[in-house]
Enzyme design. Structure first.
Site, PDB file in Angstrom:
ATOM      1  N   LYS A  73      35.618 -16.662  36.817  1.00 59.09           N
ATOM      2  CA  LYS A  73      35.797 -15.357  37.305  1.00 59.09           C
ATOM      3  C   LYS A  73      35.044 -14.927  38.432  1.00 59.09           C
ATOM      4  O   LYS A  73      35.439 -14.186  39.216  1.00 59.09           O
ATOM      5  CB  LYS A  73      35.827 -14.445  36.118  1.00 59.09           C
ATOM      6  CG  LYS A  73      37.128 -14.325  35.268  1.00 59.09           C
ATOM      7  CD  LYS A  73      37.139 -13.315  34.134  1.00 59.09           C
ATOM      8  CE  LYS A  73      38.108 -13.299  33.288  1.00 59.09           C
ATOM      9  NZ  LYS A  73      38.357 -12.154  32.614  1.00 59.09           N
ATOM     10  N   ASN A 157      23.319  -3.460  23.649  1.00 58.66           N
ATOM     11  CA  ASN A 157      23.566  -5.228  23.945  1.00 58.66           C
ATOM     12  C   ASN A 157      22.262  -5.630  23.446  1.00 58.66           C
ATOM     13  O   ASN A 157      21.054  -5.230  23.256  1.00 58.66           O
ATOM     14  CB  ASN A 157      23.482  -5.562  25.445  1.00 58.66           C
ATOM     15  CG  ASN A 157      24.252  -6.722  25.789  1.00 58.66           C
ATOM     16  OD1 ASN A 157      24.931  -7.139  25.112  1.00 58.66           O
ATOM     17  ND2 ASN A 157      23.493  -7.581  26.521  1.00 58.66           N
ATOM     18  N   LYS A 162      20.748  -6.443  30.531  1.00 57.76           N
ATOM     19  CA  LYS A 162      22.116  -6.607  31.206  1.00 57.76           C
ATOM     20  C   LYS A 162      22.700  -4.962  30.700  1.00 57.76           C
ATOM     21  O   LYS A 162      23.719  -4.695  31.664  1.00 57.76           O
ATOM     22  CB  LYS A 162      23.117  -7.590  30.354  1.00 57.76           C
ATOM     23  CG  LYS A 162      22.705  -8.990  31.030  1.00 57.76           C
ATOM     24  CD  LYS A 162      23.003 -10.117  30.129  1.00 57.76           C
ATOM     25  CE  LYS A 162      24.548 -10.375  30.325  1.00 57.76           C
ATOM     26  NZ  LYS A 162      24.878 -11.571  29.402  1.00 57.76           N
TER      27      LYS A 162
HETATM   28  P1  NAP Z   1      30.453 -12.669  28.335  1.00 61.26           P
HETATM   29  O1  NAP Z   1      30.307 -12.206  29.647  1.00 61.26           O
HETATM   30  O2  NAP Z   1      30.080 -13.946  27.576  1.00 61.26           O
HETATM   31  O3  NAP Z   1      29.778 -11.365  27.271  1.00 61.26           O
HETATM   32  C1  NAP Z   1      29.531 -11.530  25.943  1.00 61.26           C
HETATM   33  C2  NAP Z   1      28.647 -10.392  25.639  1.00 61.26           C
HETATM   34  O4  NAP Z   1      28.476 -10.364  24.059  1.00 61.26           O
HETATM   35  C3  NAP Z   1      27.225 -10.318  26.009  1.00 61.26           C
HETATM   36  O5  NAP Z   1      26.759  -9.080  26.061  1.00 61.26           O
HETATM   37  C4  NAP Z   1      26.589 -10.844  24.786  1.00 61.26           C
HETATM   38  O6  NAP Z   1      24.982 -10.470  24.961  1.00 61.26           O
HETATM   39  C5  NAP Z   1      27.239 -10.474  23.519  1.00 61.26           C
HETATM   40  N1  NAP Z   1      26.877 -11.577  22.529  1.00 61.26           N
HETATM   41  C6  NAP Z   1      27.544 -12.752  22.581  1.00 61.26           C
HETATM   42  N2  NAP Z   1      27.332 -13.274  21.199  1.00 61.26           N
HETATM   43  C7  NAP Z   1      26.352 -12.434  20.731  1.00 61.26           C
HETATM   44  C8  NAP Z   1      25.521 -12.545  19.488  1.00 61.26           C
HETATM   45  N3  NAP Z   1      25.782 -13.603  18.615  1.00 61.26           N
HETATM   46  N4  NAP Z   1      24.803 -11.445  18.979  1.00 61.26           N
HETATM   47  C9  NAP Z   1      24.834 -10.307  19.960  1.00 61.26           C
HETATM   48  N5  NAP Z   1      25.524 -10.333  21.183  1.00 61.26           N
HETATM   49  C10 NAP Z   1      26.213 -11.327  21.258  1.00 61.26           C
HETATM   50  O7  NAP Z   1      32.059 -12.253  27.484  1.00 61.26           O
HETATM   51  P2  NAP Z   1      33.205 -11.056  27.907  1.00 61.26           P
HETATM   52  O8  NAP Z   1      33.871 -11.747  28.955  1.00 61.26           O
HETATM   53  O9  NAP Z   1      32.279  -9.828  28.216  1.00 61.26           O
HETATM   54  O10 NAP Z   1      34.185 -11.062  26.928  1.00 61.26           O
HETATM   55  C11 NAP Z   1      33.764 -10.308  25.661  1.00 61.26           C
HETATM   56  C12 NAP Z   1      34.832 -10.140  24.597  1.00 61.26           C
HETATM   57  O11 NAP Z   1      35.822  -9.560  25.212  1.00 61.26           O
HETATM   58  C13 NAP Z   1      35.187 -11.568  24.138  1.00 61.26           C
HETATM   59  O12 NAP Z   1      35.696 -11.622  22.843  1.00 61.26           O
HETATM   60  C14 NAP Z   1      36.482 -11.839  24.990  1.00 61.26           C
HETATM   61  O13 NAP Z   1      37.344 -12.605  24.590  1.00 61.26           O
HETATM   62  C15 NAP Z   1      37.032 -10.199  25.069  1.00 61.26           C
HETATM   63  N6  NAP Z   1      37.723  -9.957  26.183  1.00 61.26           N
HETATM   64  C16 NAP Z   1      39.041  -9.535  25.733  1.00 61.26           C
HETATM   65  C17 NAP Z   1      39.833  -9.355  26.694  1.00 61.26           C
HETATM   66  C18 NAP Z   1      41.480  -8.872  26.603  1.00 61.26           C
HETATM   67  O14 NAP Z   1      42.362  -8.801  27.475  1.00 61.26           O
HETATM   68  N7  NAP Z   1      41.635  -8.491  25.365  1.00 61.26           N
HETATM   69  C19 NAP Z   1      39.719  -9.480  28.289  1.00 61.26           C
HETATM   70  C20 NAP Z   1      38.239  -9.983  28.385  1.00 61.26           C
HETATM   71  C21 NAP Z   1      37.547 -10.287  27.495  1.00 61.26           C
HETATM   72  P3  NAP Z   1      23.813 -11.173  25.513  1.00 61.26           P
HETATM   73  O15 NAP Z   1      23.996 -10.322  26.932  1.00 61.26           O
HETATM   74  O16 NAP Z   1      22.750 -10.781  24.913  1.00 61.26           O
HETATM   75  O17 NAP Z   1      24.169 -12.458  25.602  1.00 61.26           O
END
Ligand code: NAP
Length: 295
Positions: A73, A157, A162
């Protein structure tokens, strides 16, 4: 009925790695059927190091556009001719329109999110909103909610830096009050006690680890907020189940997924899709995930 592909059939697609789990092909091919558009939407698994080669091949093909998913992306941006102001600010592109050999990037995730809440009658303007997570999805939805005149946004977060960066993005682009902190079970209710909307924007609770929650505290749903989870697999996460038990209205991530796809489809085909198509798709894929959790 199997689609008849002819020499005139158009092409749309998805690039990412992996793409095998994606429901975008079913979603867009269903839209082609509903709208009577003679195109097919194909998933393309792009191997590491091959993004540039794939994108330049697309310039020479009769493809009208493609979606971009993890991990490309942000990497895609350097290969595009132009990107929308919104995608530039968010720093990520999920939709590319191929127009006369030129590649134009957009980000439709934020609009997809706002539309999915709108479908349930949930407005953003004037609301106090808590977002858990500060990754790419939060950047997209926070920017759009700030533009939609949210009163206050709190970003919580695991990595506090971040969350701070997203607050700065909100402040630079709106009058929304922006607050950030580390995500902890013992501070969550301090931020949720006045919240109108609470959003899980982390992957915690997603298949296959469906028994996990991003944070847990018995008081966090006291204000009876609307609780949203961006996850759509499972359809109802533990986080949403707990909110529901506390009498909250809940919204899963399927509507966001459908609406970001609808917006992309509109850009590629230069059409407007009627509201009822979203409801048809949401009901079709709610059944799909109800039957096939894990796909
Ligand atoms: P990302 O960029 O990888 O960010 C993940 C976020 O989750 C970060 O803030 C990370 O914290 C946090 N996180 C991950 N594992 C964690 C853990 N074990 N404990 C605490 N915090 C944790 O992912 P993203 O693209 O933002 O996506 C986030 C979610 O939204 C996913 O489930 C994705 O499938 C969903 N999503 C859905 C749609 C839809 O159309 N419905 C669209 C986009 C995304 P850190 O910063 O500390 O690593």
């Amino acid at each position: 009925m199997t689609k008849l592909i002819t020499g005139k059939t158009g092409l749309m697609g998805l690039i990412g790695n992996p793409v095998e789990h994606s429901i975008s092909p079913q979603m867009h091919n269903t839209m082609c059927e509903i709208m009577g558009i003679d195109s097919v939407y194909m998933p393309f698994h792009v191997k590491a190091g091959q993004l540039g080669a794939v994108v330049s091949a697309f310039r020479g093909l009769n493809i009208s556009g493609f979606n971009v998913t993890i991990p490309y992306k942000t990497d895609i941006i350097e290969f595009l001719d132009e990107i929308s102001n919104e995608a530039k600010i968010i720093g990520a592109v999920n939709t590319v329109h191929v127009s006369n050999g030129r590649l134009i990037g957009y980000n439709t995730d934020g609009q997809g999110f706002i539309s999915s809440l709108g479908l349930q009658g949930v407005e953003i303007k004037g609301k106090d909103i808590v977002v858990i997570g500060a990754g790419g999805a939060t950047r997209a939805i926070a920017y759009k909610m700030a533009k939609a005149e949210a009163k206050k946004m709190t970003i919580l977060n695991r990595s506090i830096e971040k969350a701070k960066i997203i607050c700065e993005l909100i402040q630079a682009n709106s009058l929304t009050e922006a607050v950030f902190n580390e995500l902890r079970p013992n501070n969550i209710s301090k931020y949720t006690k006045d919240a109108d909307i609470i959003i899980n924007s982390t992957p915690i609770g997603m298949y296959p680890k469906t028994n996990e929650m991003p944070v847990d505290n018995d008081d966090m749903f006291r204000n009876n907020p609307c609780v949203v989870d961006l996850i759509y697999n499972p359809i109802k996460t533990e986080f949403l189940k707990k909110a529901e038990k506390n009498g909250c209205m809940t919204i899963n991530g399927l509507g966001m997924l459908i609406y970001q796809g609808i917006r992309a489809f509109e850009i590629w085909n230069n059409i407007q899709i009627e509201e009822n198509v979203a409801s048809v798709l949401i009901s079709k894929f709610t059944q799909h995930f109800g039957l096939h959790e894990g796909f």
